[in-house]
Design an enzyme around this catalytic site. Structure first.
Site, PDB file in Angstrom:
ATOM      1  CB  SER A 124      44.831  30.849  39.820  1.00  0.00           C
ATOM      2  OG  SER A 124      43.535  30.684  39.552  1.00  0.00           O
ATOM      3  CE1 TYR A 148      46.042  25.048  41.395  1.00  0.00           C
ATOM      4  CE2 TYR A 148      43.966  26.468  41.130  1.00  0.00           C
ATOM      5  CZ  TYR A 148      45.179  26.166  40.839  1.00  0.00           C
ATOM      6  OH  TYR A 148      45.849  26.862  39.648  1.00  0.00           O
ATOM      7  CE  LYS A 152      48.868  27.751  41.542  1.00  0.00           C
ATOM      8  NZ  LYS A 152      50.055  27.579  41.089  1.00  0.00           N
TER       9      LYS A 152
HETATM   10  P1  NAD Z   1      49.916  21.483  33.857  1.00  0.00           P
HETATM   11  O1  NAD Z   1      49.446  20.284  34.802  1.00  0.00           O
HETATM   12  O2  NAD Z   1      49.545  21.111  32.218  1.00  0.00           O
HETATM   13  O3  NAD Z   1      51.415  21.771  33.893  1.00  0.00           O
HETATM   14  C1  NAD Z   1      52.164  21.611  35.096  1.00  0.00           C
HETATM   15  C2  NAD Z   1      53.271  20.953  35.097  1.00  0.00           C
HETATM   16  O4  NAD Z   1      54.099  20.788  36.116  1.00  0.00           O
HETATM   17  C3  NAD Z   1      53.161  19.534  34.631  1.00  0.00           C
HETATM   18  O5  NAD Z   1      54.043  19.368  33.578  1.00  0.00           O
HETATM   19  C4  NAD Z   1      53.604  18.589  35.742  1.00  0.00           C
HETATM   20  O6  NAD Z   1      54.220  17.427  35.279  1.00  0.00           O
HETATM   21  C5  NAD Z   1      54.511  19.452  36.402  1.00  0.00           C
HETATM   22  N1  NAD Z   1      54.662  19.170  38.180  1.00  0.00           N
HETATM   23  C6  NAD Z   1      53.793  19.019  38.901  1.00  0.00           C
HETATM   24  N2  NAD Z   1      54.438  18.873  40.107  1.00  0.00           N
HETATM   25  C7  NAD Z   1      55.595  18.878  39.947  1.00  0.00           C
HETATM   26  C8  NAD Z   1      56.488  18.748  40.656  1.00  0.00           C
HETATM   27  N3  NAD Z   1      56.439  18.417  42.150  1.00  0.00           N
HETATM   28  N4  NAD Z   1      57.915  18.643  40.209  1.00  0.00           N
HETATM   29  C9  NAD Z   1      58.167  19.035  38.966  1.00  0.00           C
HETATM   30  N5  NAD Z   1      56.998  19.119  38.270  1.00  0.00           N
HETATM   31  C10 NAD Z   1      55.677  18.915  38.502  1.00  0.00           C
HETATM   32  O7  NAD Z   1      49.324  22.625  34.169  1.00  0.00           O
HETATM   33  P2  NAD Z   1      49.075  24.243  33.409  1.00  0.00           P
HETATM   34  O8  NAD Z   1      47.781  24.473  33.230  1.00  0.00           O
HETATM   35  O9  NAD Z   1      50.197  24.427  32.415  1.00  0.00           O
HETATM   36  O10 NAD Z   1      49.389  25.197  34.816  1.00  0.00           O
HETATM   37  C11 NAD Z   1      50.648  25.411  35.079  1.00  0.00           C
HETATM   38  C12 NAD Z   1      50.605  26.356  36.334  1.00  0.00           C
HETATM   39  O11 NAD Z   1      49.667  27.571  36.237  1.00  0.00           O
HETATM   40  C13 NAD Z   1      50.346  25.729  37.683  1.00  0.00           C
HETATM   41  O12 NAD Z   1      50.693  25.967  38.631  1.00  0.00           O
HETATM   42  C14 NAD Z   1      48.668  25.967  37.637  1.00  0.00           C
HETATM   43  O13 NAD Z   1      48.282  26.015  39.014  1.00  0.00           O
HETATM   44  C15 NAD Z   1      48.858  27.546  37.160  1.00  0.00           C
HETATM   45  N6  NAD Z   1      47.460  28.010  36.854  1.00  0.00           N
HETATM   46  C16 NAD Z   1      46.693  27.319  35.902  1.00  0.00           C
HETATM   47  C17 NAD Z   1      45.604  27.410  35.305  1.00  0.00           C
HETATM   48  C18 NAD Z   1      45.111  26.825  34.090  1.00  0.00           C
HETATM   49  O14 NAD Z   1      43.689  27.052  33.842  1.00  0.00           O
HETATM   50  N7  NAD Z   1      45.505  26.124  33.388  1.00  0.00           N
HETATM   51  C19 NAD Z   1      44.787  28.874  35.668  1.00  0.00           C
HETATM   52  C20 NAD Z   1      45.680  29.366  36.685  1.00  0.00           C
HETATM   53  C21 NAD Z   1      46.846  29.159  37.149  1.00  0.00           C
HETATM   54  C1  UD1 Z   2      38.362  26.747  37.465  1.00  0.00           C
HETATM   55  C2  UD1 Z   2      38.865  26.335  39.019  1.00  0.00           C
HETATM   56  C3  UD1 Z   2      39.824  27.735  39.340  1.00  0.00           C
HETATM   57  C4  UD1 Z   2      40.868  27.634  38.246  1.00  0.00           C
HETATM   58  C5  UD1 Z   2      40.431  28.143  36.801  1.00  0.00           C
HETATM   59  C6  UD1 Z   2      41.377  27.873  35.920  1.00  0.00           C
HETATM   60  C7  UD1 Z   2      36.928  25.553  39.956  1.00  0.00           C
HETATM   61  C8  UD1 Z   2      35.659  25.622  40.880  1.00  0.00           C
HETATM   62  N1  UD1 Z   2      37.625  26.524  39.760  1.00  0.00           N
HETATM   63  O1  UD1 Z   2      37.834  27.957  37.273  1.00  0.00           O
HETATM   64  O2  UD1 Z   2      40.252  27.499  40.621  1.00  0.00           O
HETATM   65  O3  UD1 Z   2      42.049  28.929  38.539  1.00  0.00           O
HETATM   66  O4  UD1 Z   2      39.483  26.649  36.583  1.00  0.00           O
HETATM   67  O5  UD1 Z   2      41.980  26.690  35.627  1.00  0.00           O
HETATM   68  O6  UD1 Z   2      36.973  24.595  39.511  1.00  0.00           O
HETATM   69  N2  UD1 Z   2      31.328  24.855  33.285  1.00  0.00           N
HETATM   70  C9  UD1 Z   2      30.305  24.190  32.664  1.00  0.00           C
HETATM   71  N3  UD1 Z   2      30.531  22.945  32.482  1.00  0.00           N
HETATM   72  C10 UD1 Z   2      31.637  22.360  32.594  1.00  0.00           C
HETATM   73  C11 UD1 Z   2      32.779  22.946  32.993  1.00  0.00           C
HETATM   74  C12 UD1 Z   2      32.611  24.074  33.304  1.00  0.00           C
HETATM   75  O7  UD1 Z   2      29.116  24.732  32.675  1.00  0.00           O
HETATM   76  O8  UD1 Z   2      31.414  21.000  32.254  1.00  0.00           O
HETATM   77  C13 UD1 Z   2      31.078  26.308  33.411  1.00  0.00           C
HETATM   78  C14 UD1 Z   2      31.432  26.554  34.950  1.00  0.00           C
HETATM   79  O9  UD1 Z   2      30.496  26.544  35.877  1.00  0.00           O
HETATM   80  C15 UD1 Z   2      32.197  28.107  34.650  1.00  0.00           C
HETATM   81  C16 UD1 Z   2      32.986  27.972  33.573  1.00  0.00           C
HETATM   82  O10 UD1 Z   2      32.207  26.903  32.636  1.00  0.00           O
HETATM   83  O11 UD1 Z   2      31.094  28.933  34.646  1.00  0.00           O
HETATM   84  C17 UD1 Z   2      34.218  28.073  33.517  1.00  0.00           C
HETATM   85  O12 UD1 Z   2      34.401  26.714  34.222  1.00  0.00           O
HETATM   86  P1  UD1 Z   2      36.221  26.155  34.455  1.00  0.00           P
HETATM   87  O13 UD1 Z   2      36.712  25.981  33.102  1.00  0.00           O
HETATM   88  O14 UD1 Z   2      36.087  24.786  35.320  1.00  0.00           O
HETATM   89  O15 UD1 Z   2      36.918  27.339  34.974  1.00  0.00           O
HETATM   90  P2  UD1 Z   2      36.426  28.043  36.395  1.00  0.00           P
HETATM   91  O16 UD1 Z   2      35.270  27.627  37.195  1.00  0.00           O
HETATM   92  O17 UD1 Z   2      36.562  29.575  35.973  1.00  0.00           O
END
Ligand code: NAD
Ligand code: UD1
Length: 335
Positions: A124, A148, A152
């Site tokens: 991330s 979190y 990572k």
């Molecule tokens: P998500 O929660 O929708 O998907 C994660 C999946 O992993 C879920 O289906 C959950 O049931 C499964 N899981 C969790 N722990 C597990 C375990 N111990 N064993 C087996 N399965 C398990 O999340 P996502 O948004 O699809 O994110 C996927 C990955 O990308 C995560 O590692 C997350 O940290 C990373 N990531 C997500 C974002 C985002 O904004 N969505 C941003 C940066 C990184």
């Molecule tokens: C968040 C996580 C980050 C993760 C990323 C992607 C935090 C502090 N960081 O980042 O670790 O990798 O999501 O999943 O949670 N905002 C509002 N109102 C809301 C929600 C968000 O104004 O109700 C604003 C936030 O202040 C930010 C932007 O929207 O400026 C995006 O927020 P968000 O979607 O939570 O993502 P990040 O903060 O970038």
């Protein structure tokens, strides 16, 4: 290639399964459904018109993983499984370290036992902490401000150590910026539990009438309009980058680290306006204090992704908002 997709029933995993199957790969989905259900995979089966191998299990369960590696000839792993809520990680650090770090170690140990050493990891942009400037390149200093993010960073370090110990590993670290949007069909998308923490699901739930108004966290940042700026990336573009990563993995020497973003930063207010246009719905909002731990601006320099993977994002914010809205309006209660 035959690829194990941990966390494949989740938001990004399910979109990636579509992309891989449509491009001729085979997959085995491994998930414990802690933040999903098999409904997403049933819907993916409809999109790709084929059945999907689904193995229920936890990445911390080495014996279950061994069964899966024995039953299927796995050539590479894309590792999405993990917990991802920042606030929750501050309240439950041990659960996050156990699941995200302990789970990754267990998975890597079993991969090593089976001689499977091709690994794509969901990292991330959070590993850049509070970047001193934007756009962010992959060589920026790394830090974490919550468990979190720390989880990572730890897994990234573990993977770098592993590749130093054994040249046979081929590892790609993908650092996602802000994934949003949904598949064009409107049948799969992001389905957060309870009140969403992230901006896009909060906006779409407000538009559909589930939330009264959006709180805009901060209006006095040093940005174009005072609200926070982020690099939103369409989840289908992100999924496609995983396909490209798999295509390139045989040429990786040790570890390749790649930002996945568009290179464009949009403010909270710009996202609200774009969503209103795409949905034809009003998104009422109120200014609120800054959220603890937030930074003003965060967006990627996406050059290396283009150079290394031959990949760049093609979908703009209009499409991100239209697709998020289609998913939300067709599935107001999620899956
Ligand atoms: P998500 O929660 O929708 O998907 C994660 C999946 O992993 C879920 O289906 C959950 O049931 C499964 N899981 C969790 N722990 C597990 C375990 N111990 N064993 C087996 N399965 C398990 O999340 P996502 O948004 O699809 O994110 C996927 C990955 O990308 C995560 O590692 C997350 O940290 C990373 N990531 C997500 C974002 C985002 O904004 N969505 C941003 C940066 C990184
Ligand atoms: C968040 C996580 C980050 C993760 C990323 C992607 C935090 C502090 N960081 O980042 O670790 O990798 O999501 O999943 O949670 N905002 C509002 N109102 C809301 C929600 C968000 O104004 O109700 C604003 C936030 O202040 C930010 C932007 O929207 O400026 C995006 O927020 P968000 O979607 O939570 O993502 P990040 O903060 O970038």
């Amino acid at each position: 290639m035959n690829i194990l997709i941990t966390g494949g029933a989740g938001y990004i995993g399910s979109h990636t399964v579509v992309e891989l199957l449509e491009n001729g790969h085979s997959v085995v989905v491994y998930d414990n459904y802690s933040n999903s259900s098999n409904e997403s995979i049933k819907r993916v089966e409809k999109i790709v018109n084929t059945s999907i191998l689904l193995e229920e299990g936890d990445i911390r369960n080495r014996d279950r993983l061994r069964e899966v590696f024995t039953a299927h000839k796995i050539e590479a792993v894309i590792h999405f499984a993990g917990l991802k809520a920042v606030g929750e990680s501050v309240e439950q650090p041990l659960r996050y370290y156990d699941n995200n770090v302990g789970g990754s170690v267990a998975l890597l140990e079993v991969m090593e036992e089976f001689g499977c050493k091709k690994f794509v990891f969901s990292s991330s942009a959070t590993v850049y902490g509070d970047p001193h400037t934007v756009p962010i390149t992959e060589d920026f200093p790394l830090s974490a401000t919550n468990p979190y993010g720390q989880s990572k960073l730890f897994v990234e370090e573990i993977l770098r150590d592993l590749s130093t110990s054994d040249d046979a590993w081929q590892i790609i670290l993908l650092r996602y910026f802000n994934p949003v949007g949904a598949h064009k069909s409107g049948t799969i998308g992001e389905d957060p539990n309870g009140i969403p923490n992230n901006l896009m699901p909060f906006i779409s739930q407000t538009a559909v009438g589930k939330r009264e108004y959006l709180s805009v966290f901060g209006d006095d940042y040093d940005t174009k309009d005072g609200s926070g700026v982020r690099d939103y990336i369409h989840v289908v573009d992100l999924a496609n980058a995983h396909f490209k990563a798999i295509e390139k993995i045989n040429s990786v020497e040790k570890v390749a680290t790649i930002n996945l973003g568009t290179g464009n930063g949009y403010s909270v207010i710009e996202m609200v306006k774009a969503f209103e246009e795409a949905s034809g719905k009003k998104v009422p909002y109120k200014t609120a204090p800054r959220r603890a731990g937030d930074i003003a601006e965060c967006y990627a320099d996406p050059k290396y992704a283009k150079e290394f993977l031959g990949w760049e994002a093609t979908r703009g914010i209009k499409e991100m908002c239209e697709d998020a809205w289609r998913w939300q309006s067709q599935n107001p209660q999620g899956y």
